[in-house]
Every structure is written in C-alpha cells, then in structure tokens.
Design a protein around this motif. Structure first.
Motif, PDB file in Angstrom:
ATOM      1  N   LYS A 101       5.799  -3.202  -0.526  1.00  0.00           N
ATOM      2  CA  LYS A 101       5.620  -3.643  -1.899  1.00  0.00           C
ATOM      3  C   LYS A 101       4.143  -3.967  -2.166  1.00  0.00           C
ATOM      4  N   PHE A 102       3.519  -4.672  -1.243  1.00  0.00           N
ATOM      5  CA  PHE A 102       2.111  -5.009  -1.386  1.00  0.00           C
ATOM      6  C   PHE A 102       1.268  -3.735  -1.473  1.00  0.00           C
ATOM      7  N   ALA A 103       1.525  -2.784  -0.602  1.00  0.00           N
ATOM      8  CA  ALA A 103       0.762  -1.532  -0.583  1.00  0.00           C
ATOM      9  C   ALA A 103       0.893  -0.788  -1.906  1.00  0.00           C
ATOM     10  N   SER A 112      -0.135   0.564   8.519  1.00  0.00           N
ATOM     11  CA  SER A 112      -0.194  -0.766   9.118  1.00  0.00           C
ATOM     12  C   SER A 112       0.069  -1.832   8.071  1.00  0.00           C
ATOM     13  N   SER A 113       0.502  -2.977   8.535  1.00  0.00           N
ATOM     14  CA  SER A 113       0.730  -4.137   7.678  1.00  0.00           C
ATOM     15  C   SER A 113      -0.519  -5.005   7.687  1.00  0.00           C
ATOM     16  N   ILE A 133      -7.937  -0.503   4.025  1.00  0.00           N
ATOM     17  CA  ILE A 133      -7.321  -0.227   2.718  1.00  0.00           C
ATOM     18  C   ILE A 133      -6.485   1.047   2.809  1.00  0.00           C
ATOM     19  N   SER A 134      -7.046   2.078   3.396  1.00  0.00           N
ATOM     20  CA  SER A 134      -6.356   3.357   3.536  1.00  0.00           C
ATOM     21  C   SER A 134      -5.071   3.212   4.348  1.00  0.00           C
ATOM     22  N   GLN A 135      -5.140   2.504   5.458  1.00  0.00           N
ATOM     23  CA  GLN A 135      -3.955   2.327   6.312  1.00  0.00           C
ATOM     24  C   GLN A 135      -2.872   1.511   5.619  1.00  0.00           C
ATOM     25  N   ILE A 136      -3.262   0.527   4.830  1.00  0.00           N
ATOM     26  CA  ILE A 136      -2.283  -0.277   4.090  1.00  0.00           C
ATOM     27  C   ILE A 136      -1.597   0.596   3.048  1.00  0.00           C
ATOM     28  N   GLU A 137      -2.382   1.307   2.248  1.00  0.00           N
ATOM     29  CA  GLU A 137      -1.809   2.143   1.192  1.00  0.00           C
ATOM     30  C   GLU A 137      -0.984   3.292   1.746  1.00  0.00           C
TER      31      GLU A 137
END
Length: 81
Positions: A14-16, A52-53, A44-48
């Motif tokens: 949800k955050f991503a 990764s969390s 940023i890229s890994q989150i979106e």
C-alpha cells in the motif's frame, strides 16, 4: 510480478503504491524524490517495485518529502490535495 508482491507485506504494498502515485502526481522522478527525501534512488526504486520493504525511518523521510505524515500514506482513506 506476483512473486515480488508476496515478499513484502500488504502495508508495504500500500505504501509503495501511494508513494508512486503521489510522486507521479507531482511530476517527480525517482531521482527527484530521492534527493528531496534523503533516501537513495535505488531504495525508492526497490520500494516501488515491491522488491523490498522500507524501514520506518525511510517511510518517514519519503512521506515528509511528499508532504504527508507516514500515517496518511498508509491509511485506507484516499489522500486528497
């Protein structure tokens, strides 16, 4: 991509999604958000990408750079500006 989504929690997903939506709505590149938040572009890229969390510290930095509290970006309510 479904396998990637299974690696992160529903909350992280949800955050991503909210980060990407808000970033794009403002016309920010991942690099620009990284600069404003003090978080690395790759983070940023890994989150979106749901690779990764984010840590709580990163959640706070990104949220603040987008003009929200962390709670606002992970709530079930629609964010309106």
């Amino acid at each position: 991509m479904q396998k990637r989504k299974e690696k992160v929690s529903r909350l992280a997903q949800k955050f991503a999604m909210r980060v990407k939506f808000e970033r794009e709505r403002r016309g920010f590149s991942q690099d620009k958000l990284a600069k404003f938040s003090g978080v690395g572009h790759s983070t940023i890229s890994q989150i979106e990408s749901l690779i990764s969390s984010p840590s709580l510290d990163v959640v706070e930095k990104i949220s603040r750079a987008l003009g929200y509290s962390p709670a606002e970006l992970i709530s079930d309510e629609q964010v309106l500006m």
